[in-house]
Design a protein around this motif. Structure first.
Motif, mmCIF file in Angstrom:
data_model
loop_
_atom_site.group_PDB
_atom_site.id
_atom_site.type_symbol
_atom_site.label_atom_id
_atom_site.label_comp_id
_atom_site.label_asym_id
_atom_site.label_seq_id
_atom_site.Cartn_x
_atom_site.Cartn_y
_atom_site.Cartn_z
ATOM 1 N N ARG A 124 38.025 39.447 45.488
ATOM 2 C CA ARG A 124 36.987 38.747 44.717
ATOM 3 C C ARG A 124 36.286 39.729 43.780
ATOM 4 N NH1 ARG A 124 32.234 34.792 47.016
ATOM 5 N NH2 ARG A 124 34.097 33.652 47.663
ATOM 6 N N GLU A 134 38.801 35.154 41.807
ATOM 7 C CA GLU A 134 39.354 35.482 43.114
ATOM 8 C C GLU A 134 40.868 35.456 43.061
ATOM 9 O OE1 GLU A 134 38.098 34.779 47.685
ATOM 10 O OE2 GLU A 134 37.790 33.113 46.316
ATOM 11 N N SER A 158 41.869 35.175 49.726
ATOM 12 C CA SER A 158 41.056 35.830 50.749
ATOM 13 C C SER A 158 41.939 36.293 51.911
ATOM 14 C CB SER A 158 39.961 34.869 51.221
ATOM 15 O OG SER A 158 39.044 35.511 52.069
#
Length: 255
Positions: A124, A134, A158
């Motif tokens: 990010r 991101e 992520s």
């Protein structure tokens, strides 16, 4: 479905209706901007689909399931997983507003990290305008549901960036052999399975994908050849930029 249907005309005679001859009629003015491809996501404890008091609640939804509206089976057991054929893999940097006042779709998409972005954590980066980008791996795929092929997009970001690399490694390391030796076939030459596994850190818990290869396609077989051809066509449309992701209407980010 039958290709031809026989019906009586006004004179009582039988007329032949050829469904294949009419293929595509009525859709001539439907462009790529008028259709979209559903994005799959993993359900978590706080996902609205798991909250019985939320308007988006889906009966039977549990953390760890894969939510796939639009592919014929909206809830996929994470332990069983979903079989897919990956037509195209790409990495992008979608730009989001902060949760709570963000648009349903990203406000923009970058091919690389913008020069004026500041890295925060795990892919990010913060922009001067307050938004963030991101790193996200997108897998344009065909979900195999009840022996039917359903186009979909699997977005991994992520904590799912590691599973994304694992899936890319499986694709890149796939080898076929012919009379000229070993080679890396097209991404859509094999069927992969996406399960989910739980992770935790302190009081936090979440799920990530666990990819594995199920089998290679045997294009000498009619069914597998059909899968290959559909995936091949999907890859062509993705590479032309004519596949449009279907982001959620609600103000929440894609998993």
């Amino acid at each position: 479905m039958q290709k031809e249907v026989v019906k009586k005309n006004s004179a009582g005679q039988l007329a032949t209706i050829n469904l294949r001859a009419d293929s595509g009629r009525g859709t001539e003015e439907i462009s790529s901007d008028d259709v979209s491809t559903p994005i799959l996501k993993i359900l978590h404890q706080l996902s609205p689909e798991c909250n019985e008091r939320d308007p988006k609640y889906v009966e039977g939804a549990k953390p760890g399931m894969i939510f796939g509206p639009g592919i014929g089976k909206s809830l996929i057991d994470g332990e069983e997983g979903l079989n897919v054929v990956v037509a195209h893999s790409q990495t992008r940097y979608p730009e989001w507003q902060e949760r709570g006042d963000s648009a349903a779709a990203p406000v923009g998409t970058h091919l690389d990290v913008p020069d004026d972005a500041t890295e925060e954590r795990n892919g990010r980066y913060r922009l001067p305008n307050g938004n963030y980008v991101e790193k996200t791996a997108y897998f344009y795929a065909l979900a195999i549901v009840a022996k039917e092929l359903k186009p979909c997009i699997i977005a991994m970001r992520s904590s799912n960036l590691t599973p994304a690399r694992e899936l890319n490694n499986l694709i890149k390391n796939l080898r076929f052999t012919d009379s000229e030796g070993s080679f890396n076939p097209a991404a859509y030459s094999a069927v992969y399975n996406l399960k989910t596994v739980g992770k935790n850190a302190g009081s936090k818990s979440w799920h990530v994908y666990k990819p594995s290869r199920v089998r290679n396609l045997d294009v000498s077989q009619t069914d597998d050849a059909a899968i290959y051809e559909v995936a091949q066509q999907l890859q062509k449309t993705v590479s032309k930029g004519t596949v449009k992701p279907q982001y959620e209407a609600a103000k929440q980010k894609v998993d």
